[in-house]
Design an enzyme around this catalytic site. Structure first.
Site, short mmCIF file in Angstrom:
data_model
loop_
_atom_site.label_atom_id
_atom_site.label_comp_id
_atom_site.label_asym_id
_atom_site.label_seq_id
_atom_site.Cartn_x
_atom_site.Cartn_y
_atom_site.Cartn_z
N HIS A 116 22.70 16.74 146.29
CA HIS A 116 21.49 15.90 146.59
C HIS A 116 20.31 16.63 147.66
O HIS A 116 20.88 16.92 148.64
CB HIS A 116 21.75 14.63 146.88
CG HIS A 116 20.66 13.62 146.54
ND1 HIS A 116 20.66 13.11 145.37
CD2 HIS A 116 19.53 13.12 147.02
CE1 HIS A 116 19.64 12.08 145.30
NE2 HIS A 116 18.96 12.25 146.49
N SER A 117 19.37 16.51 147.24
CA SER A 117 18.06 17.00 148.18
C SER A 117 17.35 15.88 148.77
O SER A 117 17.13 14.74 148.18
CB SER A 117 17.26 18.13 147.48
OG SER A 117 15.91 18.17 147.93
N THR A 150 13.55 14.79 140.37
CA THR A 150 14.31 15.18 139.21
C THR A 150 14.35 14.67 138.01
O THR A 150 14.11 14.85 136.84
CB THR A 150 15.87 15.65 139.60
OG1 THR A 150 15.83 16.67 140.96
CG2 THR A 150 16.67 16.27 138.66
N ASP A 174 28.64 16.90 143.57
CA ASP A 174 27.26 16.93 143.35
C ASP A 174 26.61 17.41 144.36
O ASP A 174 27.03 17.68 145.66
CB ASP A 174 26.89 15.52 143.02
CG ASP A 174 25.32 15.30 142.59
OD1 ASP A 174 24.95 16.63 142.11
OD2 ASP A 174 24.91 14.21 142.25
N SER A 225 19.75 5.43 151.13
CA SER A 225 19.36 5.69 149.74
C SER A 225 20.11 6.59 148.98
O SER A 225 20.70 6.65 147.84
CB SER A 225 17.86 6.15 149.68
OG SER A 225 17.40 6.45 148.59
N1 URA Z 1 16.11 11.18 148.08
C1 URA Z 1 16.48 9.91 147.77
O1 URA Z 1 17.40 9.69 146.99
N2 URA Z 1 16.23 9.10 148.72
C2 URA Z 1 15.56 9.10 149.60
O2 URA Z 1 15.31 8.29 150.61
C3 URA Z 1 14.95 10.40 150.08
C4 URA Z 1 15.18 11.47 149.07
#
Ligand code: URA
Length: 440
Positions: free
Chosen positions: A84-85, A122, A82, A185
């Site tokens: 993630h941004s 998203t 995956d 997170s």
């Molecule tokens: N994306 C996340 O899932 N958590 C964050 O704290 C910042 C961006």
């Protein structure tokens, strides 16, 4: 254990023990620690940070706070990977990248977040597709990943529930831009999704949580090192977020732009560069390609051949969305009633944009949250957003506002004018991708 003692320890710059972190995460997940105490600890962490060991404990505890998915018995013939941004304005990369990577042989179980602060999410954007189930049960989620190669969903109640609650509280307490909190997170969700590999898009600039490259590198290295402790091979790209990515910002508007991209109708150059680079890195980190140029031509072919667009349509349909979304998105996506072009006070070239102000303009329009329970208007936002370097004048606007009311449109227009700096000469070209970081 007294939670006030844990808050005090962090407020005074101390290091929390694994037991204290576990107590915090348990209380987050079962709701026994009230929001005001969670906010106080989040602010103490924001101000005093956490050691690498604390960040890693927090990550692993949040990942284990709910279900952890497993894929090894699903008979998949490709890697589970995956991206993630860290969040930005107009960032619709996920809707492109998941089907492109799937068309290249990856399986992408994408569990995404809601809007955070001034950035879009998203999980919110995908909800603008009528009928789309952004919170399926795990059985359906796995089935769609298996049959189409990808599924983009929001965070479910049972996946990293501790992060779900902390995320919502951070969103409204100005405690987002913290390296250990972002690390925990993001990775808690990714570890709980059972990934084999991950590519991070660490954004830097006026619309990102990290405003300079050094801070972005610190975050990227924190994520790479913490992920390694959980055996999650992670590469990170530091990418530019000094302006809207692509030419739209706002939930449904970004879905429309993503569909146009996948159909090869309009591939805005900065968005294209970021998507291609991140997808190529997914093939590399997951072992499908070792050469970057080969990876880049494979991802480009996935778009030009129309394969990625097919994957996207199948994913939408299998998650309950319209079968003809890609062909007829104008009939399906919500549209705002008002359209207002914002022209510059003077003609010239755009030399800089405050993307943070642009993100806040979308919140003013109702497309983002001010407080935890806010309902979003998924139709509002900006189109025709002028990029840095564009020539603007009385004919070429800075952006076109899509709004639900005249008052909201006026306020957003003032914010957009304030966000743009115009000058007589064009600015020097800036990079879109600053660097790629991998574990030592
Ligand atoms: N994306 C996340 O899932 N958590 C964050 O704290 C910042 C961006």
């Amino acid at each position: 254990m007294l939670f006030t003692e844990i808050i005090r320890k962090k407020r005074d710059g101390g290091e929390l023990s694994p037991g204290e972190i576990a107590y915090f995460v348990d209380g987050l997940a079962d709701g026994s620690i009230p929001a005001e105490q969670v906010s106080a600890l989040a602010m103490a962490v924001f101000l005093n940070s956490m050691s690498a060991e604390e960040a890693s404990q927090l990550t692993l505890a949040m990942a284990a706070s709910g279900t952890v998915l497993e894929w090894q018995d699903e008979g998949l013939d490709g890697p589970v990977v995956d991206k993630h941004s860290t969040g930005g304005v107009g960032d619709k990369v996920s809707f492109l990248l998941a089907p492109i990577a799937a068309a290249c042989g990856c399986y992408v179980p994408m569990i995404s977040g809601r809007g955070l602060g001034h950035t879009g999410g998203t999980a919110d954007k995908v909800e603008s597709i009528p009928g789309y189930n952004a919170a399926p049960n795990f059985e359906l989620f796995k089935k769609v990943v298996k049959s189409t190669g990808c599924a983009i969903i929001g965070q479910t109640a049972d996946l990293a529930p501790a992060d779900r609650r902390l995320y919502a509280i951070r969103d409204v307490t100005e405690t987002v831009a913290s390296v250990p909190l972002i690390t925990a997170s993001i990775l808690s969700k990714k570890i709980a999704a059972g990934l084999q590999a991950l590519v991070m898009d660490v954004k830097v600039g006026s619309g990102a949580f990290m405003s300079d490259v050094e801070k972005a590198e610190e975050l990227a290295n924190s994520i790479i090192a913490t992920a390694a402790k959980a055996n999650l091979d992670t590469h990170a790209l530091v990418t530019d977020m000094n302006e809207c990515l692509g030419h739209t910002a706002g939930n449904a508007l970004e879905i429309a732009e993503a569909i146009d991209f996948l159909k090869n109708n309009q591939r805005e150059s900065r968005l294209d560069e970021v998507v291609m680079a991140l997808c190529a890195e997914m093939l590399i980190v997951s072992g499908l390609e070792s050469d970057r140029d080969a990876a880049l031509s494979r991802v480009d072919e996935a778009v030009t051949s129309g394969k990625a667009a097919e994957v996207f349509s199948r994913m939408v349909y299998e998650l309950g969305g319209p079968a003809d979304l890609s062909e007829n998105y104008k009939n399906h996506l919500p549209a705002a009633s008002l359209s207002k072009a914002v022209y510059p006070a003077v003609s010239g070239y755009v030399t800089s944009v405050n993307a943070f102000t642009m993100g806040n303009a979308i919140i003013e329009l109702g497309g983002g949250r001010r407080t935890m329970g806010d309902e979003l208007d998924l139709s509002v936002g900006l189109t025709d957003v002028a990029p840095i370097g564009a020539s603007v004048d009385r004919e070429r606007p800075l952006a076109v506002i899509k709004a639900a009311s005249d008052d909201a449109a006026q306020l957003a227009a003032a914010m957009i004018r304030e966000a743009y700096k115009i000058s007589d000469s064009p600015p020097a070209k800036r990079p879109v991708i600053y660097e790629t970081l991998v574990a030592d």
